[in-house]
Design a protein around this motif. Structure first.
Motif, PDB file in Angstrom:
ATOM      1  N   TYR A   1       0.767  -1.390  -0.025  1.00 59.16           N
ATOM      2  CA  TYR A   1      -0.047  -0.214  -0.170  1.00 59.16           C
ATOM      3  C   TYR A   1       0.906   1.111  -0.129  1.00 59.16           C
ATOM      4  CZ  TYR A   1       1.290   0.347   4.800  1.00 59.16           C
ATOM      5  OH  TYR A   1       1.896   0.566   5.932  1.00 59.16           O
ATOM      6  N   TYR A   2       0.152   2.329  -0.398  1.00 56.45           N
ATOM      7  CA  TYR A   2       0.763   3.791  -0.035  1.00 56.45           C
ATOM      8  C   TYR A   2      -0.373   4.337   0.433  1.00 56.45           C
ATOM      9  CZ  TYR A   2       2.338   8.557  -0.716  1.00 56.45           C
ATOM     10  OH  TYR A   2       2.583   9.794  -0.475  1.00 56.45           O
ATOM     11  N   SER A   3       0.138   5.171   1.708  1.00 56.26           N
ATOM     12  CA  SER A   3      -0.737   5.831   2.430  1.00 56.26           C
ATOM     13  C   SER A   3       0.067   7.256   2.829  1.00 56.26           C
ATOM     14  CB  SER A   3      -0.960   5.091   3.765  1.00 56.26           C
ATOM     15  OG  SER A   3      -2.010   5.745   4.462  1.00 56.26           O
TER      16      SER A   3
ATOM     17  N   GLY B   1      -2.453   8.065   6.575  1.00 56.53           N
ATOM     18  CA  GLY B   1      -2.856   6.716   7.596  1.00 56.53           C
ATOM     19  C   GLY B   1      -3.987   6.006   7.177  1.00 56.53           C
TER      20      GLY B   1
ATOM     21  N   ARG C   1      -3.194   2.890   5.237  1.00 57.41           N
ATOM     22  CA  ARG C   1      -2.657   1.900   6.108  1.00 57.41           C
ATOM     23  C   ARG C   1      -3.513   1.260   6.873  1.00 57.41           C
ATOM     24  NH1 ARG C   1       1.866   4.063  10.616  1.00 57.41           N
ATOM     25  NH2 ARG C   1       1.971   2.041  11.599  1.00 57.41           N
ATOM     26  N   LYS C   2      -4.428   1.891   7.377  1.00 55.19           N
ATOM     27  CA  LYS C   2      -5.536   1.069   8.278  1.00 55.19           C
ATOM     28  C   LYS C   2      -6.248   0.013   7.626  1.00 55.19           C
ATOM     29  CE  LYS C   2      -6.329   5.148  11.350  1.00 55.19           C
ATOM     30  NZ  LYS C   2      -7.277   6.190  11.608  1.00 55.19           N
TER      31      LYS C   2
ATOM     32  N   GLU D   1      -3.995  -2.764   7.085  1.00 54.50           N
ATOM     33  CA  GLU D   1      -3.813  -3.900   8.472  1.00 54.50           C
ATOM     34  C   GLU D   1      -5.269  -4.674   8.402  1.00 54.50           C
ATOM     35  OE1 GLU D   1      -3.434  -0.542  11.391  1.00 54.50           O
ATOM     36  OE2 GLU D   1      -1.304  -0.408  10.752  1.00 54.50           O
TER      37      GLU D   1
ATOM     38  N   THR E   1       5.214  -1.000   2.093  1.00 57.19           N
ATOM     39  CA  THR E   1       4.623   0.279   1.680  1.00 57.19           C
ATOM     40  C   THR E   1       5.655   0.609   0.396  1.00 57.19           C
ATOM     41  OG1 THR E   1       3.857   2.359   2.042  1.00 57.19           O
ATOM     42  CG2 THR E   1       5.779   1.676   3.180  1.00 57.19           C
TER      43      THR E   1
ATOM     44  N   GLY F   1       5.469   2.886  10.336  1.00 56.92           N
ATOM     45  CA  GLY F   1       4.822   2.029   9.410  1.00 56.92           C
ATOM     46  C   GLY F   1       5.456   0.936   9.065  1.00 56.92           C
ATOM     47  N   SER F   2       5.187   0.329   7.666  1.00 54.72           N
ATOM     48  CA  SER F   2       5.656  -0.942   6.935  1.00 54.72           C
ATOM     49  C   SER F   2       7.162  -0.613   6.468  1.00 54.72           C
ATOM     50  CB  SER F   2       4.801  -1.512   6.179  1.00 54.72           C
ATOM     51  OG  SER F   2       3.422  -1.890   6.673  1.00 54.72           O
TER      52      SER F   2
END
Length: 202
Positions: free
Chosen positions: A12-14, A17, A20-21, A24, A42, A61-62
């Motif tokens: 993902y790209y966030s 956030g 990103r949620k 998850e 990411t 984050g990741s």
């Protein structure tokens, strides 16, 4: 991860956030399937200013994705916020670097799904999901959606489509992920992992 586990890449790209949620929750669905493990990754931001750089390791984050993550995965969940009805440039930039994997057929026959978040409710969720499917189809992946056996697709007022999970984040990204959206994201991750597991067994 034990040697027999199937690795499902949740990429993902966030920016703020919200995506990103979503990633998850997708990962939670993946890991609800025995023998499947979610690998959250990411991509770094890109900039029109050529001097701008991102650190080698994200501050939160990741970790950043590597091309070997694609080669090693048994399935792929791809997520991006909407940018004018399309995926964000950092995700497109990464996908544009996967020619070698396309030539080698590294992703052919693997299942995939897509997810997104938007600032406005009708801000291009479905167009963005469809835009992310196109390179996956070129890679020969088996693209999955969400079937209407999930009743939340008929009742949600916060996002959620048959093309993939989605979230209405609001203009400043402050809208919480609703229960319907959580259920649909988890269901999508589970469906992806179950499909990867069945394909591996076959």
């Amino acid at each position: 991860m034990i040697a027999s586990d199937l690795s499902i890449l949740v990429l993902y790209y966030s920016r703020h956030g919200s995506t990103r949620k979503m990633a998850e929750f997708i990962a939670r669905g993946v890991e609800s399937v025995p023998g499947c493990e979610a690998r959250l990754r990411t991509v770094p931001a890109v900039s029109t200013v050529t001097e701008a750089t991102e650190p080698d390791i994200p501050s939160s984050g990741s970790p950043y994705v590597e091309l070997r993550d694609l080669e090693e995965c048994a399935g792929l969940a791809l997520g991006s916020p909407t940018r004018f009805g399309n995926m964000a440039a950092p995700m497109k930039y990464f996908l544009d670097s996967t020619s070698a994997q396309w030539l080698s057929g590294a992703l052919v026959g693997k299942p995939a799904c897509v997810f997104t978040s938007t600032g406005s409710l009708h801000g291009g969720q479905e167009a963005t999901l469809l835009s992310m499917m196109i390179p996956l189809l070129h890679h020969g992946m088996l693209v999955l959606g969400l079937p209407y056996t999930h009743p939340q697709l008929m009742t949600t007022a916060s996002g959620g489509t048959p093309y993939g999970a989605s979230h209405w984040a609001g203009g400043n990204g402050s809208n919480p992920v609703t229960d319907d959206t959580k259920l649909l994201a988890v269901a999508l991750g589970r469906r992806l992992a179950e499909t990867a597991s069945r394909l591996r067994s076959a």
